[in-house]
Design an enzyme around this catalytic site. Sequence first.
Site, short mmCIF file in Angstrom:
data_model
loop_
_atom_site.label_atom_id
_atom_site.label_comp_id
_atom_site.label_asym_id
_atom_site.label_seq_id
_atom_site.Cartn_x
_atom_site.Cartn_y
_atom_site.Cartn_z
CG LEU A 138 -0.40 0.02 2.62
CD1 LEU A 138 0.08 1.39 3.06
CD2 LEU A 138 -1.46 -0.45 3.58
CB CYS B 75 8.80 2.68 2.74
SG CYS B 75 7.77 2.20 4.13
CG ASN C 138 9.20 -0.42 -1.43
OD1 ASN C 138 8.19 -0.41 -2.12
ND2 ASN C 138 9.17 -0.25 -0.12
CG LEU D 162 8.58 7.66 -15.71
CD1 LEU D 162 8.33 7.57 -17.21
CD2 LEU D 162 10.08 7.42 -15.43
P1 NAD Z 1 4.36 2.76 12.14
O1 NAD Z 1 5.55 3.24 12.86
O2 NAD Z 1 3.36 3.72 11.62
O3 NAD Z 1 3.57 1.71 13.04
C1 NAD Z 1 4.17 0.72 13.81
C2 NAD Z 1 3.30 0.49 15.04
O4 NAD Z 1 3.80 -0.65 15.76
C3 NAD Z 1 3.30 1.66 16.03
O5 NAD Z 1 1.98 2.07 16.30
C4 NAD Z 1 3.98 1.08 17.28
O6 NAD Z 1 3.47 1.64 18.49
C5 NAD Z 1 3.64 -0.38 17.15
N1 NAD Z 1 4.53 -1.28 17.91
C6 NAD Z 1 5.89 -1.27 17.98
N2 NAD Z 1 6.32 -2.26 18.81
C7 NAD Z 1 5.21 -2.90 19.26
C8 NAD Z 1 5.00 -4.01 20.14
N3 NAD Z 1 6.02 -4.63 20.72
N4 NAD Z 1 3.73 -4.39 20.39
C9 NAD Z 1 2.69 -3.74 19.82
N5 NAD Z 1 2.83 -2.70 18.97
C10 NAD Z 1 4.08 -2.28 18.69
O7 NAD Z 1 4.94 1.88 10.93
P2 NAD Z 1 4.27 1.62 9.50
O8 NAD Z 1 4.49 2.78 8.61
O9 NAD Z 1 2.90 1.09 9.69
O10 NAD Z 1 5.23 0.45 8.96
C11 NAD Z 1 5.20 -0.83 9.54
C12 NAD Z 1 5.96 -1.78 8.63
O11 NAD Z 1 5.30 -1.88 7.36
C13 NAD Z 1 7.39 -1.35 8.29
O12 NAD Z 1 8.18 -2.50 8.16
C14 NAD Z 1 7.25 -0.67 6.94
O13 NAD Z 1 8.44 -0.73 6.18
C15 NAD Z 1 6.18 -1.52 6.29
N6 NAD Z 1 5.40 -0.83 5.26
C16 NAD Z 1 5.00 0.45 5.46
C17 NAD Z 1 4.22 1.09 4.49
C18 NAD Z 1 3.79 2.51 4.65
O14 NAD Z 1 3.28 3.08 3.70
N7 NAD Z 1 3.95 3.13 5.80
C19 NAD Z 1 3.81 0.38 3.35
C20 NAD Z 1 4.22 -0.96 3.21
C21 NAD Z 1 5.01 -1.56 4.18
C1 UGA Z 2 5.84 3.39 -1.37
C2 UGA Z 2 5.40 2.39 -2.45
O1 UGA Z 2 4.80 3.11 -3.53
C3 UGA Z 2 4.41 1.38 -1.89
O2 UGA Z 2 4.08 0.41 -2.88
C4 UGA Z 2 5.06 0.67 -0.70
O3 UGA Z 2 4.16 -0.23 -0.10
C5 UGA Z 2 5.48 1.71 0.34
O4 UGA Z 2 6.39 2.66 -0.27
C6 UGA Z 2 6.23 1.09 1.48
O5 UGA Z 2 6.81 0.05 1.36
O6 UGA Z 2 6.18 1.75 2.49
P1 UGA Z 2 4.79 5.54 -0.21
O7 UGA Z 2 6.11 5.66 0.45
O8 UGA Z 2 3.56 5.66 0.60
O9 UGA Z 2 4.69 4.11 -0.96
O10 UGA Z 2 4.68 6.66 -1.33
P2 UGA Z 2 4.99 6.78 -2.90
O11 UGA Z 2 3.79 7.25 -3.57
O12 UGA Z 2 5.64 5.57 -3.43
O13 UGA Z 2 6.05 7.98 -2.89
C7 UGA Z 2 7.31 7.83 -2.27
C8 UGA Z 2 8.15 9.07 -2.52
O14 UGA Z 2 8.52 9.18 -3.89
C9 UGA Z 2 7.44 10.38 -2.18
O15 UGA Z 2 8.36 11.26 -1.57
C10 UGA Z 2 7.01 10.93 -3.53
O16 UGA Z 2 6.87 12.31 -3.56
C11 UGA Z 2 8.17 10.45 -4.39
N1 UGA Z 2 7.82 10.29 -5.84
C12 UGA Z 2 6.90 9.36 -6.21
C13 UGA Z 2 8.48 11.05 -6.78
O17 UGA Z 2 9.35 11.89 -6.45
N2 UGA Z 2 8.19 10.86 -8.11
C14 UGA Z 2 7.26 9.95 -8.52
O18 UGA Z 2 7.04 9.84 -9.74
C15 UGA Z 2 6.60 9.18 -7.55
#
Ligand code: NAD
Ligand code: UGA
Length: 477
Positions: free
Chosen positions: A161, A288, A236, A278
Amino acid sequence: MPDSRVTASVNICVIGSGYVGLVAAVCFAEMGHLVVCVDNNEDKVAQLQRGETPIYEAQLPELLARHRNKGVTFTTDLAAGIHPAEAVFIAVGTPQGNSGAADLSYVEAVVSQIAQVMNGYKVLVEKSTVPVYTNEWITRCMHRHGVAPEQFDVVSNPEFLREGTAVGDFLHPDRIVVGANNERSADLLRRIYAPLTEGRYYEQADALPGPCSAAEPAKLVVTSAQSAEIIKHASNAFLAMKISFINAVANLAESVDADIEDIALGMGLDARVGPRFLRAGLGYGGSCFPKDVAAFSWVAEQQGVDFRLLSEVRKINERQLDLFFEKIHSALWTLRGKKIAALGLAFKADTDDIRDSPAIALIRRLLDAGVKVTAYDPAAMAVAQRALPASESMMYAADPYAAAEDADALVILTEWKEFASLDLHRLNRALKFPILIDGRNLYSPTVMRDNGFTYVSVGRPAVYASTQGRPRRNPAE
Ligand code: NAD
Ligand code: UGA
């Protein structure tokens, strides 16, 4: 049509209620499952129990209201979440450690806690982004804590996502990846995602609309655990590479007076290249891409694989911010004592997340150079004020025009839609000098020149207001 929320329900525990955990928990409830979401942050859990969403994410408040205390509940009590669960999704943070490797200490802490309260067979699901072989480490950790092998399986189910469109991405995914080393655990994941992969969810009258449908449901790919872990990092890293590639081309375009927007259009129309990711600009940020490129690089290094391409991706990205800072410097001659309006604080549009935000990094550099900054962001102001507290040099405004009032220049740092449709006449009058430096290419240079602006963007020729003249480069550069 049968309602998938009534049929085929699975008891799920999601650990972590951040951007991924909270969205997953609420969307699993939307798909008809019974979910307990556990977090060790008491404030967050209390907020969620009251029905408040701690993050800015489209459609999340509506879905939370629909399922809170029915399909999904929130608690700090891990055992209460684990005991009824058949599947336990781990969605805690995996930040970058000092060596570049992912810091897996939160994952390990959770796994140890799960081991203490196991009460029967469960599938532990890696939802956090983790390096290859984490699956094996989780297994080993469970054994070390005395859990018998037949009591659990570990599956990788990476999350793709994007923030800002997280709910839509979850319920209408491009693909669902399940990395399982046996059929029993793969089958449970197939059951969990069946409302999406069999298309039943999309037939419901109140289903969230999106690209998937009953006729074209979500696709689920089953691989080995190692392959699934690598799919996430490689995806990613590839997207980050696409952004760095277009930024490098933008810099070339700028030096030969070509236009990166035309170039991206011309490239993107080739279906093999594709138009997405792009957009040239300030470089990628967020919680991330920067950490995942570093972690993937570390994995390659550990395996003795030459993957220097990833270091170049990172270097181009870091240089992009330097170049933008130099542009501001060039446009303003000197910086100390100048007043700059900054539009955008979040790392991208449609989120309040400022983790690794290029906007915040740039503002810090401006402040260090003695600039007074007045910032505005539609969603990230409250969070940003914790990172950049309000002071005499760092101010926050209620809207873009108030930020621009009497400023020497305005910079656009985040691609929010509302920044692309500003009242240019009003903006011109508010600014001390009509200088706009756009890190997201939201305007046409010709339109800006016609509206009396000096307009500097990324990968396109700058245009100059008739009264301003083309500046020479700073002697300091
Ligand atoms: P986040 O920091 O927003 O959330 C993590 C949550 O885990 C926090 O609310 C924290 O309090 C909780 N937590 C930590 N230790 C804990 C424990 N021991 N017990 C219960 N809760 C605990 O992180 P996020 O952005 O949701 O990312 C989580 C993972 O998913 C990362 O590995 C990230 O790389 C991956 N990911 C993130 C995104 C994104 O868009 N943010 C997208 C895809 C994958
Ligand atoms: C990104 C990936 O798109 C997700 O598929 C993935 O799950 C997630 O990381 C993750 O692993 O956390 P996100 O970080 O929410 O999602 O946002 P993006 O839309 O990918 O943008 C990332 C960064 O790239 C932003 O700073 C955005 O401004 C920049 N970007 C994006 C550019 O500079 N140019 C582009 O064409 C697209």
